[in-house]
Design a protein around this motif. Structure first.
Motif, PDB file in Angstrom:
ATOM      1  N   ALA A  22      82.871 -27.678  70.998  1.00  0.00           N
ATOM      2  CA  ALA A  22      83.540 -28.347  69.880  1.00  0.00           C
ATOM      3  C   ALA A  22      84.659 -27.471  69.320  1.00  0.00           C
ATOM      4  CB  ALA A  22      82.529 -28.689  68.784  1.00  0.00           C
ATOM      5  N   VAL A  23      84.406 -26.182  69.195  1.00  0.00           N
ATOM      6  CA  VAL A  23      85.423 -25.264  68.675  1.00  0.00           C
ATOM      7  C   VAL A  23      86.584 -25.167  69.657  1.00  0.00           C
ATOM      8  CG1 VAL A  23      85.900 -22.858  68.057  1.00  0.00           C
ATOM      9  CG2 VAL A  23      83.833 -23.987  67.213  1.00  0.00           C
ATOM     10  N   GLY A  25      87.498 -27.411  71.787  1.00  0.00           N
ATOM     11  CA  GLY A  25      88.195 -28.690  71.710  1.00  0.00           C
ATOM     12  C   GLY A  25      89.100 -28.770  70.497  1.00  0.00           C
ATOM     13  N   ARG A  26      88.626 -28.258  69.384  1.00  0.00           N
ATOM     14  CA  ARG A  26      89.438 -28.263  68.159  1.00  0.00           C
ATOM     15  C   ARG A  26      90.666 -27.367  68.327  1.00  0.00           C
ATOM     16  NH1 ARG A  26      88.693 -30.204  63.295  1.00  0.00           N
ATOM     17  NH2 ARG A  26      86.522 -30.723  63.681  1.00  0.00           N
ATOM     18  N   LEU A  27      90.483 -26.205  68.937  1.00  0.00           N
ATOM     19  CA  LEU A  27      91.623 -25.323  69.177  1.00  0.00           C
ATOM     20  C   LEU A  27      92.616 -25.969  70.144  1.00  0.00           C
ATOM     21  CD1 LEU A  27      89.824 -21.865  69.503  1.00  0.00           C
ATOM     22  CD2 LEU A  27      91.289 -22.636  67.613  1.00  0.00           C
ATOM     23  N   ARG A  29      93.086 -29.271  70.573  1.00  0.00           N
ATOM     24  CA  ARG A  29      93.717 -30.419  69.907  1.00  0.00           C
ATOM     25  C   ARG A  29      94.628 -30.003  68.765  1.00  0.00           C
ATOM     26  NH1 ARG A  29      88.723 -32.132  69.844  1.00  0.00           N
ATOM     27  NH2 ARG A  29      88.493 -31.722  67.646  1.00  0.00           N
ATOM     28  N   ASP A  30      94.125 -29.101  67.903  1.00  0.00           N
ATOM     29  CA  ASP A  30      94.800 -28.814  66.639  1.00  0.00           C
ATOM     30  C   ASP A  30      95.616 -27.527  66.638  1.00  0.00           C
ATOM     31  OD1 ASP A  30      93.494 -31.093  65.803  1.00  0.00           O
ATOM     32  OD2 ASP A  30      91.914 -30.013  64.741  1.00  0.00           O
ATOM     33  N   LEU A  38      87.888 -22.884  61.018  1.00  0.00           N
ATOM     34  CA  LEU A  38      87.052 -23.527  62.038  1.00  0.00           C
ATOM     35  C   LEU A  38      85.646 -23.791  61.510  1.00  0.00           C
ATOM     36  CD1 LEU A  38      88.154 -21.465  65.157  1.00  0.00           C
ATOM     37  CD2 LEU A  38      88.585 -23.905  64.762  1.00  0.00           C
ATOM     38  N   ALA A  41      85.833 -26.757  59.225  1.00  0.00           N
ATOM     39  CA  ALA A  41      86.076 -27.995  59.959  1.00  0.00           C
ATOM     40  C   ALA A  41      84.844 -28.448  60.739  1.00  0.00           C
ATOM     41  CB  ALA A  41      87.254 -27.808  60.919  1.00  0.00           C
ATOM     42  N   GLU A  42      84.098 -27.504  61.279  1.00  0.00           N
ATOM     43  CA  GLU A  42      82.900 -27.839  62.059  1.00  0.00           C
ATOM     44  C   GLU A  42      81.639 -27.907  61.192  1.00  0.00           C
ATOM     45  OE1 GLU A  42      82.710 -28.705  65.323  1.00  0.00           O
ATOM     46  OE2 GLU A  42      84.898 -28.702  65.247  1.00  0.00           O
ATOM     47  N   ASP A 120      85.310 -43.109  63.827  1.00  0.00           N
ATOM     48  CA  ASP A 120      86.229 -42.002  63.555  1.00  0.00           C
ATOM     49  C   ASP A 120      86.561 -41.930  62.062  1.00  0.00           C
ATOM     50  OD1 ASP A 120      86.508 -40.850  66.042  1.00  0.00           O
ATOM     51  OD2 ASP A 120      88.347 -41.959  66.560  1.00  0.00           O
ATOM     52  N   ASP A 124      85.613 -38.843  59.499  1.00  0.00           N
ATOM     53  CA  ASP A 124      86.647 -38.118  58.757  1.00  0.00           C
ATOM     54  C   ASP A 124      86.482 -38.217  57.252  1.00  0.00           C
ATOM     55  OD1 ASP A 124      87.840 -37.319  61.114  1.00  0.00           O
ATOM     56  OD2 ASP A 124      89.308 -38.969  61.139  1.00  0.00           O
TER      57      ASP A 124
END
Length: 125
Positions: A22-23, A25-27, A29-30, A38, A41-42, A120, A124
């Protein structure tokens, strides 16, 4: 939840837990982020994020970049090896989902797309 578990079953076995993935993936994407950003966000503790980050650094999946304005802080960014791992994992799960959805009618597929958008928005909030 059952679908999430089924998608996780498509994940390549190895050292990447869901949290680590997940981390990454976030890096991917974002873009670069601090460990504290992080963690927020997680929705994990800073201590948990520190363990995740250390694993990613140790395995060459992410790298620490010093902040030129404040040497006390650094951001993390995904490496090319990390990007490849995320894209491979994502591709495997997307391929399974596409195959599974091929058995659905057009109306059912439209409903899945709509439900995904709603989920989604809920995630959010």
């Amino acid at each position: 939840m059952r679908l999430a578990r089924r998608l996780r079953a498509e994940q390549e076995p190895g050292e990447l837990t869901l949290g680590r993935l997940a981390v990454l993936g976030r890096l991917e994407r974002d873009g670069p982020a601090t460990a504290s950003a992080l963690a927020a966000a997680e929705r994990v503790t800073p201590q948990s994020m520190a363990r995740i980050v250390q694993h990613l650094l140790d395995n060459g999946l992410a790298e620490r970049v010093p902040n030129p304005q404040d040497r006390r802080t650094a951001t993390l960014r995904i490496t090319e090896a990390g990007r490849k791992r995320v894209l491979t994992d994502r591709g495997q799960r997307e391929a399974w989902l596409a195959q599974a959805m091929s058995d659905l009618s057009d109306v059912e597929r439209d409903l899945v797309v709509l439900a995904a958008r709603v989920l989604d928005r809920l995630a959010d909030s």
